[in-house]
Design a protein around this motif. Sequence first.
Motif, PDB file in Angstrom:
ATOM      1  N   MET A  35      14.726 -34.221 -37.585  1.00 46.13           N
ATOM      2  CA  MET A  35      13.618 -33.281 -37.481  1.00 46.13           C
ATOM      3  C   MET A  35      12.991 -33.094 -38.857  1.00 46.13           C
ATOM      4  O   MET A  35      13.634 -32.750 -39.815  1.00 46.13           O
ATOM      5  N   SER A  36      11.720 -33.396 -38.991  1.00 45.80           N
ATOM      6  CA  SER A  36      11.058 -33.268 -40.276  1.00 45.80           C
ATOM      7  C   SER A  36      10.577 -31.842 -40.487  1.00 45.80           C
ATOM      8  O   SER A  36      10.347 -31.096 -39.547  1.00 45.80           O
TER       9      SER A  36
ATOM     10  N   ASN B 151      20.327 -31.597 -32.845  1.00 52.74           N
ATOM     11  CA  ASN B 151      21.228 -31.442 -33.993  1.00 52.74           C
ATOM     12  C   ASN B 151      21.355 -29.959 -34.335  1.00 52.74           C
ATOM     13  O   ASN B 151      20.581 -29.406 -35.118  1.00 52.74           O
ATOM     14  N   THR B 152      22.343 -29.310 -33.762  1.00 53.39           N
ATOM     15  CA  THR B 152      22.510 -27.867 -33.968  1.00 53.39           C
ATOM     16  C   THR B 152      22.847 -27.505 -35.407  1.00 53.39           C
ATOM     17  O   THR B 152      22.649 -26.360 -35.826  1.00 53.39           O
ATOM     18  N   ALA B 153      23.329 -28.483 -36.177  1.00 51.44           N
ATOM     19  CA  ALA B 153      23.647 -28.211 -37.581  1.00 51.44           C
ATOM     20  C   ALA B 153      22.395 -27.846 -38.377  1.00 51.44           C
ATOM     21  O   ALA B 153      22.483 -27.184 -39.421  1.00 51.44           O
ATOM     22  N   ASN B 154      21.227 -28.264 -37.880  1.00 52.37           N
ATOM     23  CA  ASN B 154      19.977 -27.948 -38.568  1.00 52.37           C
ATOM     24  C   ASN B 154      19.500 -26.525 -38.321  1.00 52.37           C
ATOM     25  O   ASN B 154      18.664 -26.011 -39.072  1.00 52.37           O
ATOM     26  N   TYR B 155      19.985 -25.882 -37.293  1.00 55.35           N
ATOM     27  CA  TYR B 155      19.420 -24.613 -36.850  1.00 55.35           C
ATOM     28  C   TYR B 155      19.314 -23.560 -37.957  1.00 55.35           C
ATOM     29  O   TYR B 155      18.262 -22.927 -38.104  1.00 55.35           O
TER      30      TYR B 155
ATOM     31  N   ASP C  74      19.044 -18.414 -37.460  1.00 56.04           N
ATOM     32  CA  ASP C  74      19.230 -19.702 -36.788  1.00 56.04           C
ATOM     33  C   ASP C  74      18.422 -19.785 -35.490  1.00 56.04           C
ATOM     34  O   ASP C  74      18.748 -20.558 -34.594  1.00 56.04           O
ATOM     35  N   ALA C  75      17.314 -19.007 -35.394  1.00 53.62           N
ATOM     36  CA  ALA C  75      16.555 -18.922 -34.137  1.00 53.62           C
ATOM     37  C   ALA C  75      15.292 -19.778 -34.113  1.00 53.62           C
ATOM     38  O   ALA C  75      14.632 -19.854 -33.082  1.00 53.62           O
ATOM     39  N   TYR C  76      14.975 -20.450 -35.223  1.00 53.06           N
ATOM     40  CA  TYR C  76      13.683 -21.127 -35.311  1.00 53.06           C
ATOM     41  C   TYR C  76      13.810 -22.650 -35.336  1.00 53.06           C
ATOM     42  O   TYR C  76      13.043 -23.353 -35.972  1.00 53.06           O
TER      43      TYR C  76
END
Length: 298
Positions: A1-2, A162-166, A183-185
């Motif tokens: 995700m960029s 990829n939840t690690a990015n949240y 971590d909502a966006y």
Amino acid sequence: MSRRLLASLTTLLVCGGLAAPVAASAAPGSAARTAACSAPNWTAGQWYPAGSVVRYTDGRYYRAEHDNPGYDPVISTWYWEPYSCEGGDPAPSGFVVSEAQFERMFPNRNSFYTYSGLKAALSAYPGFANTGSDTVKRQEAAAFLANVAHETGGLVHIVEQNTANYPHYCDTSQPYGCPAGHDAYYGRGPIQLSWNFNYKAAGDALGIDLLNNPFLVQNDAAVAWKTALWYWNTQSGPGSMTGHTAMTGGHGFGQTIRSINGSLECDGRNPAQVQSRIDKYRQFTGILGTDPGGNLSC
């Protein structure tokens, strides 16, 4: 995700229509239509319950889809919809992609991504796939949907996988912060809207409080599609123009790739990803029976 650094807001143009005067011997139901056509003028700051019909300053009519405290119908398109006095139905969108073609494009789509949700979102940006020649209209629709297909695995994924990015998508330097949680966006919807400032900008443009309610993008199909159309029609991202301008201005599909993820894919950075988008665009223009044009790569 960029990380897409998006600017905010656009002026929205929405169409409506007026009916001819109703004769004294009109059929049953005409009185209701006459009442709608003589609806009161819209007043900023006045409370409008869902179902209210108003006459806007340009003479066009709008109906409140949701209760609202007098939001502008031309800007707050989640709260208002164009209203036709003839029968009281929303003004038609005239979309160049039929439901059957949509199903061919996305045979394995998640049921969340409905065709009706996409059609409902079109009123927010009526110039989308409705500008220029029939060929240009179909090319723009194909370009938008091809990029959407690439971003979501064929309209399969509603949220970023990829939840690690949240937790990374909260820019705490913004004065409004991250009221829904740090971590909502994360990425959601057809173009995977991400970052608190993007939710704020998209929400402001659409008249929806996405900063405090980002989950609407994964729970309401029309809202999800509207955020994607907001990006496509108003944001240039890492490129020099919007996707809409790229296709309606004859710049080619390659410029839409640049506006969405050019900093990670274009100029030789990831040719396989670029080719994947191009292949999908060619497939979709084929389904719509139009030529893809030139300048397909970035």
